[in-house]
Design an enzyme around this catalytic site. Structure first.
Site, PDB file in Angstrom:
ATOM      1  N   HIS A  46       0.721  -1.135  -0.153  1.00 64.33           N
ATOM      2  CA  HIS A  46       0.030  -0.078   0.156  1.00 64.33           C
ATOM      3  C   HIS A  46       0.752   1.123  -0.101  1.00 64.33           C
ATOM      4  CE1 HIS A  46      -3.807  -1.879   0.453  1.00 64.33           C
ATOM      5  NE2 HIS A  46      -3.291  -2.703   1.422  1.00 64.33           N
ATOM      6  N   GLU A 151      -6.659 -12.355   5.574  1.00 56.66           N
ATOM      7  CA  GLU A 151      -7.558 -10.962   5.575  1.00 56.66           C
ATOM      8  C   GLU A 151      -8.841 -11.430   5.156  1.00 56.66           C
ATOM      9  OE1 GLU A 151      -5.188  -7.832   3.647  1.00 56.66           O
ATOM     10  OE2 GLU A 151      -4.093  -9.458   2.844  1.00 56.66           O
ATOM     11  N   ASP A 177     -11.128  -6.648   9.712  1.00 55.77           N
ATOM     12  CA  ASP A 177     -11.256  -7.861   8.500  1.00 55.77           C
ATOM     13  C   ASP A 177     -12.010  -9.011   9.027  1.00 55.77           C
ATOM     14  OD1 ASP A 177     -10.153  -6.587   6.463  1.00 55.77           O
ATOM     15  OD2 ASP A 177      -7.887  -6.926   7.273  1.00 55.77           O
TER      16      ASP A 177
END
Length: 261
Positions: A46, A151, A177
């Site tokens: 990310h 996840e 999650d």
């Protein structure tokens, strides 16, 4: 006094606190280390940078005496190999959904005969062949930490087969999650979430597997309460926020405090 490796920190069973490094800033990473954090996860999934930049972030971590892990973009052999080659003490591998994917990630991070990691003596982690490579390879197989990031719903459903995969030494489950996967999105104190985490922590302990619990709450009292609750269940590894998240939050707070808007 020799620097304590991340594996040594893990094996000590002590409470370890880390954060995520999502900015491509060695200075920010050094500040995290000098502030006394135990480890940071350099986020190439990310974060807007690749492994060339991550190499210098690893150098900054070493200078500031903080253990660097690298989250790779995918469960791919070349990415896991390069993250370890540049000197990361471990890799965080995203989107693990079953035991086959878990076994792949572990194999990518281990040299023969324990795995399929490509071997080259002229890598930074092995001191560029200035030091004995065979010693490095043996040490790397023993000490590199592979964190399997679970996840989604499929990974949650397959948690026991994943934990039973030979060579697993660490997992990460995000409580948010998890809550979504269990149908109670955002309810981190829901009994389904607490019971699953309690059961998973117990399963990990019985198998000598470490479990990381991330927290992104900007209310530090709430963050501490949540971490204390997971610690009471037996977890010892936590991340708080990210460097970008903290910077954005504090800049906004400073602006509001000075200008009053």
């Amino acid at each position: 006094m020799p620097k304590q490796t991340f594996k040594e920190k893990l094996d000590s069973g002590q409470f370890l606190l880390g954060t995520w490094s999502q900015s491509a800033s060695p200075e920010n990473l050094e500040i995290i280390g000098y502030a006394g954090f135990d480890y940071t996860i350099i986020d190439t999934e990310h974060g807007y940078f690749g492994l060339e930049t991550a190499e210098n972030l690893v150098r900054a971590a070493e200078a500031a005496n903080i253990s660097p892990l690298v989250r790779v973009e995918l469960n791919a052999a070349n990415l896991v190999l390069k993250a370890l080659d540049i000197g990361a003490e471990g890799v965080v591998v995203p989107q693990i959904t079953n035991e086959q994917e878990a076994a792949q990630a572990i194999s990518y991070a281990r040299y023969y005969p324990d795995g399929s990691r490509g071997a080259c003596p002229c890598i930074r982690a092995g001191k560029h062949y200035v030091q004995d490579w065979s010693h490095y390879a043996t040490k790397a197989n023993r000490e590199a930490i592979i964190v399997l990031l679970i996840e989604g719903r499929e990974g949650i459903a397959n948690i026991e087969p994943i934990l039973n995969t030979p060579g697993v030494n660490a997992i990460m489950i995000g409580p948010f999650d998890l809550s979504v996967s269990l149908g109670v999105g955002g309810q981190l104190d829901h009994p389904l979430v607490i019971d699953f985490m309690r059961d998973t922590i117990a399963l990990c302990k019985s198998r000598n597997i470490h479990i990381f619990v991330p927290n992104f709450d900007l209310d530090l009292e709430q963050a501490r309460a949540a971490i204390d609750a997971w610690a009471d269940l037996g977890a010892t590894l936590f991340t708080v926020g990210t460097d970008k998240l903290f910077f954005a939050h504090h800049m906004q707070h400073i602006k509001q405090s000075i200008r009053g808007d």
